[in-house]
Motif scaffolding. Structure first.
Motif, PDB file in Angstrom:
ATOM      1  N   VAL A  18       0.848  -1.181   0.000  1.00  0.00           N
ATOM      2  CA  VAL A  18       0.000   0.000   0.000  1.00  0.00           C
ATOM      3  C   VAL A  18       0.890   1.238   0.000  1.00  0.00           C
ATOM      4  O   VAL A  18       1.633   1.469   0.944  1.00  0.00           O
ATOM      5  CB  VAL A  18      -0.926   0.007   1.233  1.00  0.00           C
ATOM      6  CG1 VAL A  18      -1.732   1.297   1.280  1.00  0.00           C
ATOM      7  CG2 VAL A  18      -1.843  -1.191   1.202  1.00  0.00           C
ATOM      8  N   LYS A  19       0.795   2.029  -1.069  1.00  0.00           N
ATOM      9  CA  LYS A  19       1.655   3.214  -1.151  1.00  0.00           C
ATOM     10  C   LYS A  19       0.867   4.462  -0.812  1.00  0.00           C
ATOM     11  O   LYS A  19      -0.303   4.591  -1.134  1.00  0.00           O
ATOM     12  CB  LYS A  19       2.227   3.346  -2.560  1.00  0.00           C
ATOM     13  CG  LYS A  19       3.349   2.373  -2.800  1.00  0.00           C
ATOM     14  CD  LYS A  19       4.023   2.622  -4.110  1.00  0.00           C
ATOM     15  CE  LYS A  19       4.951   1.455  -4.382  1.00  0.00           C
ATOM     16  NZ  LYS A  19       4.194   0.152  -4.452  1.00  0.00           N
ATOM     17  N   LYS A  20       1.542   5.409  -0.190  1.00  0.00           N
ATOM     18  CA  LYS A  20       0.976   6.718   0.069  1.00  0.00           C
ATOM     19  C   LYS A  20       0.806   7.433  -1.276  1.00  0.00           C
ATOM     20  O   LYS A  20       1.570   7.162  -2.221  1.00  0.00           O
ATOM     21  CB  LYS A  20       1.921   7.518   0.972  1.00  0.00           C
ATOM     22  CG  LYS A  20       1.868   7.071   2.421  1.00  0.00           C
ATOM     23  CD  LYS A  20       0.621   7.661   3.074  1.00  0.00           C
ATOM     24  CE  LYS A  20       0.428   7.213   4.482  1.00  0.00           C
ATOM     25  NZ  LYS A  20      -0.933   7.575   4.940  1.00  0.00           N
ATOM     26  N   PRO A  21      -0.130   8.364  -1.386  1.00  0.00           N
ATOM     27  CA  PRO A  21      -0.366   9.034  -2.678  1.00  0.00           C
ATOM     28  C   PRO A  21       0.896   9.610  -3.320  1.00  0.00           C
ATOM     29  O   PRO A  21       1.132   9.405  -4.514  1.00  0.00           O
ATOM     30  CB  PRO A  21      -1.367  10.130  -2.303  1.00  0.00           C
ATOM     31  CG  PRO A  21      -2.153   9.530  -1.176  1.00  0.00           C
ATOM     32  CD  PRO A  21      -1.147   8.741  -0.388  1.00  0.00           C
ATOM     33  N   LEU A  22       1.733  10.287  -2.555  1.00  0.00           N
ATOM     34  CA  LEU A  22       2.898  10.906  -3.178  1.00  0.00           C
ATOM     35  C   LEU A  22       3.939   9.868  -3.582  1.00  0.00           C
ATOM     36  O   LEU A  22       4.602  10.007  -4.616  1.00  0.00           O
ATOM     37  CB  LEU A  22       3.506  11.968  -2.253  1.00  0.00           C
ATOM     38  CG  LEU A  22       2.544  13.124  -1.936  1.00  0.00           C
ATOM     39  CD1 LEU A  22       3.133  14.042  -0.877  1.00  0.00           C
ATOM     40  CD2 LEU A  22       2.178  13.905  -3.185  1.00  0.00           C
TER      41      LEU A  22
END
Lengths: 79, 79, 79, 79, 79, 79, 79
Positions: free
Chosen positions: E5-9
């Protein structure tokens, strides 16, 4: 000179419990008793009345207005 | 050169107690005596008069204008 | 290369005492002598003239323009 | 891969002295030689020409555009 | 679950060198290859094409879009 | 009381992988599965559908919406 | 004086679990039970109803409203 010079935010703090008019950028006014205010100009207003072109348009009781909407705050009594 | 060069915010501070015109982005003007101002350009105006296209539209007494609405501040006397 | 490369804010600082045009987002222009400017682009303008579509619309003397309204600053002389 | 990947602000720094187009949110364009730029995208433009819908509308010489008005910067040469 | 799961940035950083669509608040779209992006969403776009209501309206080559104008970024390939 | 009180940003974090509706200030809605969100409310949406007055107007796949455009986020499931 | 003076943000915190009205700058209102709020005025609203000129226009369940859209928060009960 007996009258001290207050910074804008300090002057607003001193006016707590007085009647004020909060004029918004949208030209609408909220009038009531100021319960408290913070440096961002978030303000708690009691017995808040909304005026649109000097005509009462709503009664809101107690509201917290977000400071960034404020154009000016007018204190009814001297402050 | 006797005239010192002041930064914009210092020049405004020096004009405290002078008459000013606060022009807003909305083109409305508030004229009165500046009681105080802070670096955000929040300004206390005494005997504040509202002008709309150079016509007096309201008297507000003492108001605190939130700095982010300001387009420019004009000092009536030299500063 | 003798000509040094200045950062935008340093270039504006160097133009103090020169004549400038301050163009606003609203398309109105203020022309006058720049007395000072800060990194936020708050600017003191002397003998400020207001132009609306290249027509002189007002004389304001000395004004402090709040930087966030500025679209661009043009220096009349090289800088 | 010989071509290094530059961050947007570093890429703009690298384009100093090149011809650029600064497109504003208002759709107006300023074209000229970029003298310098800072991380806020405040930009010094030399021989600045204003274009409105691809028609030359004004010549401004040297201007400093305030970064917050910028929509995009286009570099004429590769960068 | 193999998919991290990646953060938006971080997800945007991972999409460097992929084709993207940058949709602006003004509803205009810029499509091209993303060369780089920073946390403010300033983005370098290569072979940038401007679309207005799904119609190609301009070709811009390489542009740096200022992040505050962005509504969303769409990655053509999975990211 | 078994139900804990979550701060707004923590509540959004907890809703990762759930279906959400992102309503924008412009009244347009994006619906899809939230992959991730950060404290600025930048949000990754998967299978993003655009709705305009409750009518499907576009399919976007995976998009990263810039947080400052958000009016509210609605979680389809309880959160 | 038994009644303590609360700062605006502390007063909002104290009203958690009470019914509120969130009035937006766009004049739309969201009414519901406040689950939580943070200093930016991001607010979680349960059983959120949307009102447009005092007419119910939508039911949203649980939403997180981004604070920067807020004009004021009205607490139904005393706070």
């Amino acid at each position: 000179m007996s009258q001290s010079v207050k910074k804008p935010l300090a002057a607003l703090q001193k006016a707590i419990h007085k009647r004020i008019v909060v004029k918004l950028k949208s030209d609408i006014e909220y009038r009531g008793k100021m319960c408290n205010i913070d440096p961002y100009m978030n303000v708690i207003l009691e017995d808040a009345e909304e005026y649109n072109k000097n005509t009462l348009s709503a009664n809101y009781g107690k509201v917290v207005i977000r400071g960034n909407n404020v154009l000016f705050v007018k204190i009814e009594d001297d402050f």
